[in-house]
Design a protein around this motif. Structure first.
Motif, PDB file in Angstrom:
ATOM      1  N   ALA A 111       9.910   6.390  -0.953  1.00  0.00           N
ATOM      2  CA  ALA A 111       9.661   6.090   0.628  1.00  0.00           C
ATOM      3  C   ALA A 111       8.569   6.843   0.791  1.00  0.00           C
ATOM      4  CB  ALA A 111      10.743   6.776   1.096  1.00  0.00           C
ATOM      5  N   ALA A 112       7.369   6.257   1.407  1.00  0.00           N
ATOM      6  CA  ALA A 112       6.087   6.773   1.559  1.00  0.00           C
ATOM      7  C   ALA A 112       5.452   5.865   2.708  1.00  0.00           C
ATOM      8  CB  ALA A 112       5.254   6.473   0.242  1.00  0.00           C
ATOM      9  N   SER A 113       4.219   6.166   3.002  1.00  0.00           N
ATOM     10  CA  SER A 113       3.314   5.298   3.757  1.00  0.00           C
ATOM     11  C   SER A 113       3.223   3.895   3.067  1.00  0.00           C
ATOM     12  CB  SER A 113       2.029   5.987   4.047  1.00  0.00           C
ATOM     13  OG  SER A 113       2.245   7.067   4.904  1.00  0.00           O
ATOM     14  N   ASN A 114       2.755   4.001   1.850  1.00  0.00           N
ATOM     15  CA  ASN A 114       2.490   2.596   1.060  1.00  0.00           C
ATOM     16  C   ASN A 114       3.625   2.904  -0.288  1.00  0.00           C
ATOM     17  OD1 ASN A 114       2.017   0.544  -0.212  1.00  0.00           O
ATOM     18  ND2 ASN A 114      -0.108   0.637  -0.205  1.00  0.00           N
ATOM     19  N   GLY A 115       3.208   3.351  -1.050  1.00  0.00           N
ATOM     20  CA  GLY A 115       4.324   3.900  -2.312  1.00  0.00           C
ATOM     21  C   GLY A 115       4.295   2.852  -3.507  1.00  0.00           C
ATOM     22  N   PRO A 142       8.183   1.201   2.301  1.00  0.00           N
ATOM     23  CA  PRO A 142       6.980   1.323   2.860  1.00  0.00           C
ATOM     24  C   PRO A 142       6.961   1.887   4.355  1.00  0.00           C
ATOM     25  CG  PRO A 142       7.007  -0.937   2.559  1.00  0.00           C
ATOM     26  CD  PRO A 142       8.193  -0.176   1.903  1.00  0.00           C
ATOM     27  N   PHE A 143       6.088   2.652   4.839  1.00  0.00           N
ATOM     28  CA  PHE A 143       6.008   2.989   6.413  1.00  0.00           C
ATOM     29  C   PHE A 143       7.420   3.757   6.720  1.00  0.00           C
ATOM     30  CE2 PHE A 143       3.509  -1.045   5.729  1.00  0.00           C
ATOM     31  CZ  PHE A 143       2.212  -0.308   5.862  1.00  0.00           C
ATOM     32  N   ILE A 144       7.951   4.599   5.713  1.00  0.00           N
ATOM     33  CA  ILE A 144       9.145   5.245   5.729  1.00  0.00           C
ATOM     34  C   ILE A 144       9.470   6.148   7.183  1.00  0.00           C
ATOM     35  CG2 ILE A 144       8.444   7.460   4.477  1.00  0.00           C
ATOM     36  CD1 ILE A 144      11.968   5.812   4.936  1.00  0.00           C
TER      37      ILE A 144
END
Length: 181
Positions: A111-115, A142-144
């Protein structure tokens, strides 16, 4: 396993108490099924740097014990600079020689901005360690930050459904392992 709760050790890859990954595992802990003991590991920062020595110390012994005692692992990782977080990788490195993750049912949520890069790296690492990531047991979110509300709960219905499916895949893998199938 019929009379015993299934124990899942949830590990968030961030050290910051308000990180989205920690908030995510704590949200899951609130709504996990009643027959699941969903324990959030909170000692990641206490683990010393991995050095492959015979002397491991109490934080490492406790980490390994918790992994060994859990029926399954739910790992939630951010992505830092297109890679995996160092503290979490360090913790996983402590299992290389001792093998707590070999055949252990494990779910992976990145869980991240992109990942994408961290997710791919984790899948390789867990393959090398012979962890048992079941079909449907890995998810990239993405975009958590856009999918959680101000309380850190999953606010996006599609994301919640996807996370529930990952958790269920892990539970099913644990039950299959206990049944010997």
């Amino acid at each position: 396993m019929q009379n015993k709760k299934i124990t899942i050790l949830a590990v968030a890859g961030s050290l910051r108490p308000t990180s989205t990954n920690i908030r995510l595992v704590k949200d899951i802990q609130r709504w996990a099924p009643a027959d699941i003991e969903f324990i959030v590991y909170e000692d990641l920062a206490t683990l010393p740097a991995f050095d492959d020595s015979a002397v491991e110390g109490e934080p490492v012994a406790k980490w390994r014990r918790q992994l060994a005692e859990a029926d399954g692992i739910f790992l939630c990782s951010p992505e830092y600079a297109f890679g995996i977080p160092g503290a979490l990788k360090n913790a996983i490195d402590w299992t290389v020689r001792s093998g707590e993750l070999v055949n252990k049912p494990l779910a992976l949520v990145t869980a991240a901005s992109n990942g994408e890069k961290a997710h791919a790296a984790w899948l390789q690492i867990f393959s090398a360690l012979s962890a048992n990531i079941p079909e449907g047991g890995a998810l990239l979110i993405p975009f958590i930050k856009t999918k959680l509300n101000e309380r850190g709960e999953i606010a996006d219905a599609a994301t919640k459904t996807a996370v529930e499916a990952v958790l269920q895949a892990l539970i099913n893998a644990i039950k299959q392992m206990a049944a010997g199938t």
